[in-house]
Write an enzyme that holds these catalytic residues in place. Structure first.
Site, PDB file in Angstrom:
ATOM      1  N   ASP A 158       0.860  -1.165   0.000  1.00 28.50           N
ATOM      2  CA  ASP A 158       0.000   0.000   0.000  1.00 28.50           C
ATOM      3  C   ASP A 158       0.911   1.235   0.000  1.00 28.50           C
ATOM      4  OD1 ASP A 158      -3.238   0.545   1.575  1.00 28.50           O
ATOM      5  OD2 ASP A 158      -2.141   1.722   0.092  1.00 28.50           O
TER       6      ASP A 158
HETATM    7  C1  GLC Z   1      -4.431   4.190  -0.356  1.00 30.52           C
HETATM    8  C2  GLC Z   1      -5.306   3.039   0.040  1.00 30.52           C
HETATM    9  C3  GLC Z   1      -5.379   1.941  -0.979  1.00 30.52           C
HETATM   10  C4  GLC Z   1      -5.292   2.519  -2.375  1.00 30.52           C
HETATM   11  C5  GLC Z   1      -3.930   3.176  -2.535  1.00 30.52           C
HETATM   12  C6  GLC Z   1      -3.762   3.821  -3.915  1.00 30.52           C
HETATM   13  O1  GLC Z   1      -3.698   4.662   0.713  1.00 30.52           O
HETATM   14  O2  GLC Z   1      -5.052   2.439   1.307  1.00 30.52           O
HETATM   15  O3  GLC Z   1      -6.605   1.239  -0.767  1.00 30.52           O
HETATM   16  O4  GLC Z   1      -5.458   1.492  -3.342  1.00 30.52           O
HETATM   17  O5  GLC Z   1      -3.674   4.133  -1.531  1.00 30.52           O
HETATM   18  O6  GLC Z   1      -4.668   4.884  -4.054  1.00 30.52           O
END
Ligand code: GLC
Length: 750
Positions: free
Chosen positions: A294
């Site tokens: 993440d």
């Molecule tokens: C965010 C979220 C994740 C998402 C990623 C890209 O922090 O936790 O669910 O896919 O960033 O946007």
């Protein structure tokens, strides 16, 4: 048939794809040995920097309509140097093709890029939030909707979505409950697989299928206090029986990627968790796609206190099994040195690169890097009538009827004067929910608009905002009361702003925000028939409302067709059949409260003092898991089992007759639960093991049958072995997790 009908049929078939293709995507890639050979030769030619580049993803934030991002030229340079494996938040036919051209014509090894984006519940045609779609208990519908999302996203150049979010959530304070399928592992698993099939299709032959990404691996929803990013401290048994099953279902459905979560599990952050990312995901499940972290989750290992510096964070993450770093840049910065210093075996880096390249081959990007992105298809399909029809259908199926005293609903379209009250009634932004990709308010049919379209020309609609979603001003109350007094009935909208759920949006209270609760009381006090319509991203503790308002409809956030779907239900064009995928507590103090709980040695009994309960609240929830009413009435009877005794390897058939005893045709979700009464470890008082959504004409009866297999009856015994233990099992079948018919059978060793 008019062209549009033919087109719609063709398009909808294309959306669902060929449901009979049995070969999983994994098998297709594995059966392609020359792909592995091509990957071998690429890896053999790559420098350390180029390998680190394939394992690095950056957020661009530019597209065909917004090209002025100063970082664009920086990323173009990095791509040219072979230092970018993927970009996220970049879309548009021209933008993606221009960048792809730099990668495949301007870089040394000509490796194509992945373009990722959060396509969670629609791309431009925005569907209901996932928690709402889970309320439909209709995996075929969910698969269809994700197929449409994939068609729209891929037409705009996106080839990877960071979805499905499959986190089980038992704490509605957690804002991201809105993004998943609720509290149950079985329903969550069915929906996870449906979403993966929707995004990836039966195969990647067409440039419509995009890579799925099951997230957030794992147990992100078990954050203590429901506070986002907070500590998770659960047993291995709970991890495996509650939080992992939807991920396993996504992997079995062929998901090409997973995303490692921000949280720790019992002291080990997921993004540094070898047991999770390698032992379980790859060793036990045989996953051969790749794991992306993440957003800066690798950088945060230092903050967690498990890595002394960024270099150590990068080393821990890659060695644990995180193949690609989303943002943060640590792999590009440190991997070459870490390999040279022998802190990371080059074989580990090579295997991570292999996994990323394998998915790029699977997407067909090496054959045709420009296959994604089609203005023609975008013009023909995006926000097309068939897609909007699907969005309306999904929204209707996502609505849950919570209360309907004296059959106040459905309202008559010819009602003389109708008051519509509440800030959410005319709102076009909140119906899109969180993570609404390229959803645009201009495409939303608001609740008020839907109602206006549905009623007769003679009907007079009086609208009053009443109050804001947050804040304490009662300035609008007098107008709301005045329109209520003049009306024959009131439709009162209340709930949350879409920003009150989603990431970093945990709430300490589950009450209606702001002064809305008082507005409800003031309007009910007028004495006219009131229908409360909820628009919210999580369960709400609407105890007063549940007692005093005669009709309550849960609509969550329903996407672009909000108004039409709500009107379809309120005025009877559609008989609601939604069922709650998550328990509604009476008060936040009851949380965590979920249906598949343990019995304890002193199960809660409100009439017995020394039992597990609160002295100031009943033990039962406000609305239980699986609950939802209809405009008709379904009766269950004649529950029967195919045997009274089975061996641990046998299956059992459970049958029940469902009768539509009312005056309206309707759909019903018949639910099957079990209880393993005694085991080597304690077992939940109930576990969902099957459901069937059926249609019954008024007066009709249908026999519904389920099969309980050894897989259904299996559990992790005291040694953590997956077994079916001999003993008595109870079977429950009914319209929700409480109102059930019961039978039992024995499993005996033979
Ligand atoms: C965010 C979220 C994740 C998402 C990623 C890209 O922090 O936790 O669910 O896919 O960033 O946007």
């Amino acid at each position: 048939m008019k062209f549009i009908h033919v087109f719609a049929c063709v398009l909808l078939f294309l959306c669902i794809g060929n449901p009979f293709a049995a070969v999983s995507m994994q098998a297709q890639v594995l059966r392609n040995p020359n792909v592995e050979q091509k990957i071998d030769s690429l890896i053999a030619n790559m420098t350390f920097d180029e390998k680190a580049g394939q394992l690095s993803q950056y957020s661009g934030g530019f597209n065909d309509n917004a090209t002025d991002n100063p970082a664009k030229s920086h990323y173009e340079e990095l791509i040219r140097e072979g230092k970018v494996g993927s970009l996220l938040n970049v879309h548009g036919v021209k933008t993606t093709h221009d960048l792809q051209r730099i990668a495949v014509e301007g870089s040394r090894l000509k490796i194509p890029l992945l373009f990722g984006l959060d396509v969670i519940h629609g791309y431009k045609t925005i569907f209901p939030i996932p928690l709402a779609e889970a309320s439909s208990w209709n995996p075929g519908m969910v698969e269809r909707d994700e197929r449409i999302a994939a068609r729209e996203a891929s037409a705009d150049g996106v080839n990877w979505t960071f979805a499905p979010m499959v986190d089980i959530a038992r704490d509605p304070r957690w804002g991201r409950i809105t993004e998943g399928s609720g509290e149950d592992p079985y329903l969550g698993s069915v929906m996870a697989a449906a979403r993966v099939r929707g995004f990836q299709g039966a195969n990647f032959d067409s440039a419509v299928s995009i890579l799925a990404c099951a997230k957030h691996f794992a147990a992100y929803g078990a954050a203590e206090g429901g506070r986002d990013y907070n500590t998770v401290d659960i047993s291995e048994r709970t991890l495996r029986e509650i939080y992992l099953p939807p991920f396993h279902a996504a992997v079995r459905a062929g998901a090409g990627t997973l995303m490692s979560s921000f949280n720790e599990i019992a002291g080990v952050p997921s993004s540094a968790n070898h047991h999770l990312l390698t032992d379980i995901l790859r060793g036990e499940w045989g996953f051969n796609g790749f794991v992306v972290s993440d957003w800066t989750a690798i950088n945060e290992l230092h903050v967690h206190g498990i890595a002394a510096n960024d270099a150590e964070s990068a080393s821990l993450a890659l060695n644990a099994g995180v193949d690609m770093a989303m943002e943060g840049g640590l792999y590009q910065e440190y991997l070459p040195a870490l390999v040279k210093e022998g802190k990371i075996p080059e074989t580990v880096v090579n295997e991570a690169v292999r996994r990323v390249l394998r998915e790029k081959f699977r997407l067909g990007l090496f054959d045709d890097p420009y296959r994604f992105g089609s203005r023609a298809r975008e013009k023909l399909e995006t926000l097309s009538a068939p897609f909007l029809a699907s969005a309306r259908d999904a929204a209707r199926q996502s609505i849950v009827l919570l209360k309907n005293d004296n059959n106040i609903l459905p309202l008559k379209k010819t009602i003389k004067t109708l008051a519509v009250i509440g800030p959410l009634a005319s709102d076009a932004r909140d119906p899109l929910g969180s993570w609404s990709a390229l959803g645009d308010t201009s495409n939303v049919v608001t609740a008020l608009q839907g109602i206006q379209r549905a009623v007769s020309k003679e009907t007079k609609i009086l609208y009053a905002r009443g109050c804001d979603i947050v804040g304490s001003s009662k300035d609008g109350f007098s107008e709301a009361i005045a329109v209520a007094k003049k009306s024959d009935a009131v439709i009162l909208f209340a709930g949350e702003a879409s920003s009150m759920s989603g990431e970093a949006a945990s709430r300490s209270s589950l009450d209606l925000p702001g002064i809305q609760g008082e507005l409800v009381k003031a309007v009910v006090a007028v004495g006219k028939p009131v229908v409360l319509v909820l628009m919210n991203g999580r369960p709400l503790s609407i105890s007063w409302e549940a007692e005093h308002v005669p009709a309550i409809v849960e609509t969550w956030f329903l996407g672009v067709q909000t108004g039409n779907a709500i009107a379809d239900v309120l005025f009877g064009n559609y008989n609601p059949a939604g069922k709650l995928p998550v328990t509604f507590p009476r008060a936040v103090g009851q949380v965590p409260i979920y249906y598949n709980h343990k019995n304890t040695g002193r199960p809660g009994n409100d009439t017995v003092h020394y039992t597990s309960r609160y002295i100031d609240l009943p033990s039962s929830p406000l609305f239980p898991f699986g609950y939802g009413l209809s405009y008709t009435k379904f009766e269950y009877g004649n529950l029967r089992l195919s045997a009274e005794e089975i061996s641990p390897t046998d299956s059992l058939t459970v049958s029940v007759d469902v009768n539509n005893a009312g005056t309206r045709d309707g759909e019903e979700v018949a639910q099957l639960y079990i209880r393993d009464e005694y085991g080597s470890v304690t077992r939940p008082v109930e576990e969902l093991k099957g459901f069937k959504k059926i249609f019954l004409k008024a007066g009709a009866t249908k026999t519904v049958s389920f099969t309980l297999t050894p897989e259904s009856l299996s559990m992790l015994n005291i040694k953590m072995e997956k077994v079916v233990e001999p003993g008595t099992f109870k079977v429950f079948v009914g319209t929700n997790s409480v109102d059930v018919k019961e039978a039992s059978f024995k499993v005996v060793e033979r």
